[in-house]
Design a protein around this motif. Structure first.
Motif, short mmCIF file in Angstrom:
data_model
loop_
_atom_site.label_atom_id
_atom_site.label_comp_id
_atom_site.label_asym_id
_atom_site.label_seq_id
_atom_site.Cartn_x
_atom_site.Cartn_y
_atom_site.Cartn_z
N ASN A 268 1.66 6.86 -6.91
CA ASN A 268 0.59 7.79 -7.28
C ASN A 268 0.96 9.23 -6.96
N ALA A 269 1.63 9.44 -5.82
CA ALA A 269 2.06 10.79 -5.47
C ALA A 269 3.08 11.32 -6.48
N THR B 133 2.34 1.82 -3.43
CA THR B 133 1.30 2.31 -4.35
C THR B 133 1.05 3.80 -4.14
N LEU B 134 0.97 4.22 -2.90
CA LEU B 134 0.76 5.65 -2.60
C LEU B 134 1.93 6.48 -3.10
N GLU B 135 3.15 5.99 -2.94
CA GLU B 135 4.32 6.74 -3.39
C GLU B 135 4.31 6.90 -4.90
N ALA C 93 0.83 -1.21 0.00
CA ALA C 93 0.00 0.00 0.00
C ALA C 93 0.86 1.25 0.00
N ARG C 94 1.96 1.22 0.76
CA ARG C 94 2.83 2.38 0.82
C ARG C 94 3.47 2.64 -0.53
#
Length: 544
Positions: free
Chosen positions: A514-515, A510-512, A507-508
């Motif tokens: 997308n950011a 994926t967030l990185e 999850a982390r």
């Protein structure tokens, strides 16, 4: 490497209060930090008296600091330094109180910013100085840590940050249009169409908040009563002039003159009348300040000779209003009928000057600015003297009924401070009258000039008698905030986010990713630099 080129005193006037502010963190000086406050504006006061020729340049500071002292800057610099000096002396009884080291340190920072706004020739020095004035003033407002002070601080800081964002975006657009960091070039490059119109609107928003422009004034009647008396004196006498001077520097003459004149008229009359609903004498003075700043903004919008004479008007108002705020504290500490009468007599003289009574400094200031106005604007300025006289008479009645506090000795020394500012508010306009009006002293002695100054005050006396006989309902300060209270949104409740059931590392990552994609998209979008500050403004509007 050359540190500075040109006269060194202007640069020293800015650095000196910063050095004194740094000394307040020294453990052995914390308990005596308030003793440093009268020393902080002394180089600036000397600079205003001695003058300075040429541009001071420090190319290795910020993006290149440039300072200059022309007649308008010199006049406002002298007034500002004098108010800060006398207010610093008035703050001496606060020595030893809790948090005085913090108060004194930020006092020096706000002072340095206030002086920098008046001396700066380049936009970076100006903005850094203006931000210091706006943000560090919060510590002066909330010093007493009462619920009233903290509430005023919350309102102030939300509005101040929004103003700083608007001002920064406006200055960036202006600097890009001018392809220069010089304030004069930016003013010449700004117009009233396309991005220039956006820049002008943002600059007026940023400067208008500090100057108390209606409807951006709501922080001012909350902050002035909440701050300690010396803080109120510099807020009303000197700090609000930073926003006014910003408008003079950056807003091109005639660009949005009708808008400024209309808003100035609303503030001049509306704030004076709303002040009649206030019971606290400091709140009455706060609304009087909004009213007087409205008149000055009207003059800026009018342009021509009236705009050029605004510093002369602002100089008198700063000295007189700073004295009145200090006098509130002196009156509350006065014991005995004789001392109270002395305070009321001094207050009456200051109120008469602000109202424009014949032969006072206020009468000279209003006579000087009227010469550049159209007939209808000059008539409006005359009628504004009626409402000014009315609110000043109301202030005297509220001051007479002000609560008594424990006396602080020596009382005579405290009384001498507003008396000194009164002397300056009377003498300085006379000394500079010919330079700023182009007329001799006999001009204001003519029957027409005397009658022009007398009729508004005479008309206000029976109106004041009616208000004292049948007073208006007393309302807490805040006006627009009170009127909008029924329509204020309920507290926002954010929905609860679902718990991550997947692998946390996945999850982390994926967030990185997308950011990073979002950041690249924003960098490719040319309007990102403008849109993001507007989102910040929206967030602070919701918070406020």
């Amino acid at each position: 490497m050359t540190f500075a080129v040109g006269p060194l005193l202007p640069l020293g006037a800015l650095i000196w209060p910063l050095l004194l502010g740094m000394l307040t963190v020294w453990p052995t000086l914390r308990s005596m930090a308030a003793r440093l406050l009268p020393l902080a504006p002394l180089p600036a006061l000397w600079l205003a008296f001695a003058g300075s020729e040429g541009v001071t340049a420090a190319p290795d500071l910020l993006l290149g600091v440039t300072l200059e002292l022309d007649p308008a800057r010199r006049l406002l610099l002298g007034m500002t330094a004098a108010v800060w000096f006398v207010a610093g002396l008035a703050a001496q009884p606060m020595t030893g109180r809790p948090n005085m080291a913090i108060f004194s340190g930020f006092w020096c920072l706000v002072l340095a910013g206030n002086l920098g706004v008046l001396l700066a020739l380049d936009v970076v020095t100006f903005y850094v100085s203006f931000a210091a004035v706006s943000l560090a003033s919060w510590f002066l407002i909330v010093h007493d840590r009462t619920e009233t002070a903290l509430r005023a601080g919350r309102v102030y800081i939300a509005i101040a940050i929004a103003g700083e964002v608007a001002l920064l975006v406006g200055l960036i657009i202006g600097a890009d249009a001018a392809q220069s960091m010089a304030i004069e070039d930016i003013r010449a490059a700004l117009g009233t169409s396309g991005p220039d119109a956006v820049a002008l609107a943002l600059l007026v928003l940023g400067f208008g908040i500090k100057a108390g422009l209606v409807p951006l004034h709501v922080w001012l009647p909350l902050a002035h009563p909440a701050a300690p008396v010396p803080g109120s004196a510099v807020l009303s006498g000197a700090i609000v002039k930073a926003g006014l001077f910003g408008m003079i520097l950056f807003v091109p003459e005639g660009a949005i003159g009708p808008i400024l004149m209309a808003l100035g008229l609303v503030g001049a009359f509306g704030a004076a009348l709303w002040g009649l609903t206030q019971a606290n004498p400091k709140a009455v003075l706060a609304y009087s300040t909004i009213s007087q700043m409205g008149l000055m903004i009207l003059l800026v919008g009018a342009g021509g000779a009236a705009r050029e004479t605004v510093p002369y008007f602002a100089m008198h108002h700063g000295l007189a209003k700073g004295a009145l705020f200090l006098l509130v504290g002196v009156t509350m500490a006065a014991q005995g009928r004789g001392r109270r009468l002395l305070c009321l007599g001094l207050a009456a003289a200051l109120c008469a000057s602000i109202a424009g009574f014949p032969l006072t400094g206020g009468a000279l200031a209003k006579t000087a600015v009227k010469q550049g106005l159209a007939d209808w604007a000059a008539l409006a300025l005359g009628f504004s003297s009626v409402t000014t006289s009315l609110i000043m008479l109301w202030f005297l009645s509220r001051l007479r009924q002000a609560e008594r506090r424990d006396p602080t000795e020596p009382w005579a020394v405290r009384f001498s401070l507003p008396a000194a500012l009164l002397l300056a508010a009377v003498a300085v306009p006379w000394l500079l009258w010919s330079d700023w009006s182009g007329h001799g002293p006999d001009y204001v002695l003519k029957p027409d000039a005397l009658m022009d100054a007398l009729w508004p005050v005479a008309l206000a006396v029976p109106l004041a008698a009616a208000v004292l006989r049948w007073p208006l309902p007393q309302i807490p300060p805040g006006d627009l905030l009170l009127l909008l209270r029924p329509w204020q949104p309920r507290r926002l409740r954010t929905p609860k986010l679902p718990r991550f059931r997947a692998d946390q590392d996945k999850a982390r990552r994926t967030l990185e990713r997308n950011a990073a994609r979002l950041e690249k998209a924003l960098l490719r979008w040319q309007l990102t630099g403008v849109v993001i500050p507007f989102l910040v403004l929206l967030i602070f509007a919701l918070l406020a």
